[in-house]
Write an enzyme that holds these catalytic residues in place. Structure first.
Site, short mmCIF file in Angstrom:
data_model
loop_
_atom_site.label_atom_id
_atom_site.label_comp_id
_atom_site.label_asym_id
_atom_site.label_seq_id
_atom_site.Cartn_x
_atom_site.Cartn_y
_atom_site.Cartn_z
N GLY A 1 -8.11 -22.37 -20.89
CA GLY A 1 -9.26 -21.57 -21.33
C GLY A 1 -10.27 -22.43 -22.09
CG ASP A 2 -8.91 -24.19 -25.49
OD1 ASP A 2 -9.24 -23.03 -25.75
OD2 ASP A 2 -7.81 -24.68 -25.83
N1 LIG Z 1 -1.94 -21.13 -11.93
C1 LIG Z 1 -3.21 -21.49 -11.99
N2 LIG Z 1 -3.81 -22.04 -10.91
C2 LIG Z 1 -5.11 -22.40 -10.94
N3 LIG Z 1 -5.92 -22.20 -12.01
C3 LIG Z 1 -5.37 -21.65 -13.09
C4 LIG Z 1 -4.00 -21.27 -13.16
N4 LIG Z 1 -3.79 -20.75 -14.42
C5 LIG Z 1 -4.96 -20.84 -15.09
N5 LIG Z 1 -5.93 -21.36 -14.30
C6 LIG Z 1 -7.34 -21.63 -14.62
O1 LIG Z 1 -7.53 -21.66 -16.01
C7 LIG Z 1 -8.45 -20.64 -16.40
C8 LIG Z 1 -8.06 -20.11 -17.76
O2 LIG Z 1 -6.75 -19.56 -17.70
P1 LIG Z 1 -6.27 -18.38 -18.65
O3 LIG Z 1 -6.86 -17.11 -18.19
O4 LIG Z 1 -4.79 -18.47 -18.70
O5 LIG Z 1 -6.97 -18.78 -20.02
P2 LIG Z 1 -6.50 -18.61 -21.52
O6 LIG Z 1 -5.52 -17.49 -21.65
O7 LIG Z 1 -7.72 -18.54 -22.35
O8 LIG Z 1 -5.80 -20.01 -21.74
P3 LIG Z 1 -5.44 -20.79 -23.10
O9 LIG Z 1 -5.64 -19.85 -24.26
O10 LIG Z 1 -4.03 -21.24 -22.92
O11 LIG Z 1 -6.38 -21.96 -23.14
C9 LIG Z 1 -8.42 -19.62 -15.26
O12 LIG Z 1 -9.61 -18.87 -15.17
C10 LIG Z 1 -8.25 -20.53 -14.06
O13 LIG Z 1 -9.49 -21.13 -13.70
O1 LIG Z 2 -3.38 -19.70 -32.61
P1 LIG Z 2 -4.69 -19.94 -31.92
O2 LIG Z 2 -5.67 -20.65 -32.80
O3 LIG Z 2 -5.25 -18.74 -31.26
O4 LIG Z 2 -4.38 -20.93 -30.70
C1 LIG Z 2 -3.89 -22.21 -30.95
C2 LIG Z 2 -3.47 -22.88 -29.65
O5 LIG Z 2 -2.40 -22.22 -29.02
O6 LIG Z 2 -4.59 -22.83 -28.77
C3 LIG Z 2 -4.71 -24.03 -28.05
C4 LIG Z 2 -4.73 -23.76 -26.58
O7 LIG Z 2 -5.79 -22.94 -26.25
C5 LIG Z 2 -3.57 -24.91 -28.51
O8 LIG Z 2 -3.97 -26.25 -28.60
C6 LIG Z 2 -3.18 -24.35 -29.85
O9 LIG Z 2 -1.82 -24.59 -30.20
#
Ligand SMILES: Nc1ncnc2c1ncn2[C@@H]1O[C@H](COP(=O)(O)OP(=O)(O)OP(=O)(O)O)[C@@H](O)[C@H]1O
Ligand SMILES: O=P(O)(O)OC[C@@]1(O)O[C@H](CO)[C@@H](O)[C@@H]1O
Length: 303
Positions: free
Chosen positions: A248-249
């Protein structure tokens, strides 16, 4: 300039085990430790893409020293405010599924919060500010709203990647971009967001509450972009996630990278998806080469 604020940085301890069985001892097969926290990750991905940013936030103790050192090694400018207690450690266990254990945040004294506010008061209308991640318990829960009110007076565009109350109460301050995942967007409206149609519907409701641009990430199912003029859905071939931490980041960084180079929102959204996906399917964060190779596999549909 792009500034990122991580109120609650961490050392992310990634550890691989075969199977997780509650109440037993596990032998790690592989591990790595990185400076983490959502704003810091955005700065790291921007650096990978070739953009300069400045990382702000609070760090403390031996964990805080590690975070500073890592950013120094990565060539990322930081102006962290020191606090006495240790920055937290977040454990990311990779077995059949990913399990997270987030550590306890250090106490952030009021004087440190005031120092951050002073730093932010120097931003100008040429700057973008990324506010990303959780807010430590000792920091006012509406800190993002308070910062955004000040940033609106300075004309700074704010990208807000938060959830729950921190997102809810800051929306009225008109963030330039929010990037909830589909659970976080659902939580905002007490609804379930599973399909593209639902993501568009609730993304538009987030526009009504104040957001200018909304990206809804839906993990392996794709993503949706909406603003007042446009709506797009992104689709890509299903892939096995290797490390979804920071996907997501990476999206936030990808969008900002493209947008600040003058690209239209459609192209910026496509780059955001490519950055998120290549992070999710790789061991480390996305690189320009991986993004380039993935871009042709993304289908963007205008809705
Ligand atoms: N299995 C996958 N295959 C391809 N792309 C993926 C997959 N999982 C995640 N992504 C990509 O990553 C983007 C962000 O994923 P997600 O919706 O899990 O974000 P998030 O929950 O904000 O993640 P995080 O908080 O861990 O950074 C998705 O929109 C997609 O583009
Ligand atoms: O507890 P928060 O601040 O919501 O999320 C922190 C965290 O899970 O987010 C990043 C991945 O997006 C990691 O680097 C970190 O450990």
């Amino acid at each position: 300039m792009i500034y990122t604020v991580t109120m609650n940085p961490s050392i992310d301890y990634h550890v691989w085990i075969k199977t997780m069985v509650e109440g037993t001892i596990h032998q790690a097969q592989k591990e790595w430790k990185t400076a983490g926290g959502k704003g810091i990750n955005v700065s790291k991905v921007l650096r990978n893409l070739g953009s300069v940013s400045v990382a702000l936030g609070f760090v403390g103790g031996f964990t805080g020293s590690f975070i500073r050192q890592q950013l120094d090694q990565d060539g990322i400018e930081h102006r962290f405010i020191p606090v006495t207690q240790d920055s937290r450690m977040n454990i990311k266990i990779k077995a059949e599924r990913e399990t997270d254990l987030s550590g306890v945040s250090p106490l952030i004294p009021k004087v440190a919060i005031n120092e951050l506010m002073d730093q932010l008061d120097h931003l100008t209308s040429d700057d973008f500010l990324v506010l990303a991640g959780s807010v430590p318990a000792s920091v006012p829960a509406d800190i993002y709203r308070i910062i955004m009110q000040r940033m609106n007076q300075l004309g700074v565009r704010v990208i807000l990647d938060a959830k729950g109350a921190a997102l809810d109460n800051a929306l009225a301050e008109r963030p330039f971009l929010i990037k909830p995942n589909h659970y976080e967007l659902g939580e905002l409206f007490g609804a379930s967001v599973e399909t593209t149609e639902e993501a568009v519907h609730y993304g538009r409701r987030a526009l009504d509450l104040g957001a200018t641009n909304v990206i809804v990430s839906m993990a392996g199912q794709g993503a949706v972009f909406v603003n007042r003029e446009k709506a797009f859905a992104a689709q890509f071939p299903k892939q096995q996630a290797v490390n979804s931490i920071g996907a997501g980041d990476s999206m936030v960084a990808g969008f900002l990278y493209a947008y600040t180079r003058g690209q239209q929102v459609k192209e910026a959204f496509q780059l955001a998806v490519a950055a998120g996906s290549t992070t999710a399917i790789s061991e480390g964060f996305c690189t320009p080469e991986k993004i380039e190779a993935f871009l042709p596999h993304i289908t963007i549909t205008e809705l």
